[in-house]
Design a protein around this motif. Structure first.
Motif, mmCIF file in Angstrom:
data_model
loop_
_atom_site.group_PDB
_atom_site.id
_atom_site.type_symbol
_atom_site.label_atom_id
_atom_site.label_comp_id
_atom_site.label_asym_id
_atom_site.label_seq_id
_atom_site.Cartn_x
_atom_site.Cartn_y
_atom_site.Cartn_z
ATOM 1 N N SER A 39 49.203 16.851 22.350
ATOM 2 C CA SER A 39 50.309 17.129 21.541
ATOM 3 C C SER A 39 50.571 18.510 20.951
ATOM 4 N N ASP A 40 49.542 19.247 21.090
ATOM 5 C CA ASP A 40 49.237 20.643 20.719
ATOM 6 C C ASP A 40 49.048 21.645 21.530
ATOM 7 N N LEU A 52 46.681 20.975 34.440
ATOM 8 C CA LEU A 52 47.905 20.577 33.777
ATOM 9 C C LEU A 52 48.452 19.522 34.902
ATOM 10 N N VAL A 53 48.487 18.156 34.626
ATOM 11 C CA VAL A 53 48.630 17.139 35.631
ATOM 12 C C VAL A 53 49.914 16.399 35.317
ATOM 13 N N GLY A 54 50.554 16.565 33.961
ATOM 14 C CA GLY A 54 51.487 15.758 33.566
ATOM 15 C C GLY A 54 52.205 16.335 32.158
ATOM 16 N N VAL A 55 53.418 16.175 32.241
ATOM 17 C CA VAL A 55 54.137 16.575 30.861
ATOM 18 C C VAL A 55 55.203 15.640 30.633
ATOM 19 N N VAL A 80 54.308 9.551 23.299
ATOM 20 C CA VAL A 80 55.724 10.189 22.734
ATOM 21 C C VAL A 80 56.182 8.965 21.675
ATOM 22 N N LYS A 81 55.915 7.724 22.047
ATOM 23 C CA LYS A 81 56.189 6.668 21.221
ATOM 24 C C LYS A 81 55.455 6.731 20.016
ATOM 25 N N ILE A 109 59.164 17.701 21.182
ATOM 26 C CA ILE A 109 58.179 16.838 21.520
ATOM 27 C C ILE A 109 57.736 17.530 22.819
ATOM 28 N N LEU A 110 56.408 17.705 22.973
ATOM 29 C CA LEU A 110 55.753 18.093 24.336
ATOM 30 C C LEU A 110 54.513 17.570 24.320
#
Length: 133
Positions: free
Chosen positions: A8-9, A55-58, A93-94, A45-46
């Motif tokens: 998340s950072d 990087l495989v997902g966002v 995210v939740k 939010i990222l």
């Protein structure tokens, strides 16, 4: 064996975002790096998913952390789909927003069957003013 790490950072570049959008098949302005830069700058939010340095997902969203969160992007590289990465990105995210915040999204037509499988309920009381570009 691959081990996906969720962050998340992590600071990512518009080029990174474009690459995961293109690899996922999601329709986004991947050729407009200035626009992607603004998308990154204004999201609050990222969450990113990594296979080592790749990087495989966002998951990218906008929220007030109190009442609602709009999940504007959920993209997973097609080579990594069907492994629970999208579901875990949503869970991350939740965790960031807590249970008092509603998580809302607009689905691409080809993903309509996916979201109920990961805990979303379909709603009929939404409206949109579509972008002109």
């Amino acid at each position: 064996m691959e081990r996906i790490i969720y962050k998340s950072d992590a600071l990512i570049t518009p080029k990174h975002l474009a690459e995961v959008f293109q690899a996922s098949g999601i329709k986004r302005p991947a050729d407009d790096l200035d626009r992607l830069q603004r998308m990154l700058e204004h999201a609050n939010i990222l969450i990113t998913a990594w296979d080592q340095e790749l990087l495989v997902g966002v998951a990218r969203g906008l929220t007030d952390f109190s009442y609602c969160c709009y999940l504007s992007d959920l993209a997973v590289d097609q080579a990594y789909q069907h492994r629970g990465i999208g579901k875990q990105l949503i869970e991350e995210v939740k965790q960031q927003i807590n249970e008092q915040v509603a998580l809302i999204l607009l689905s691409a037509p080809n993903a309509m069957d996916y979201y109920p499988k990961v805990g979303f309920n379909q709603i009929d009381n939404g409206f949109i003013i579509k972008r002109s570009k």
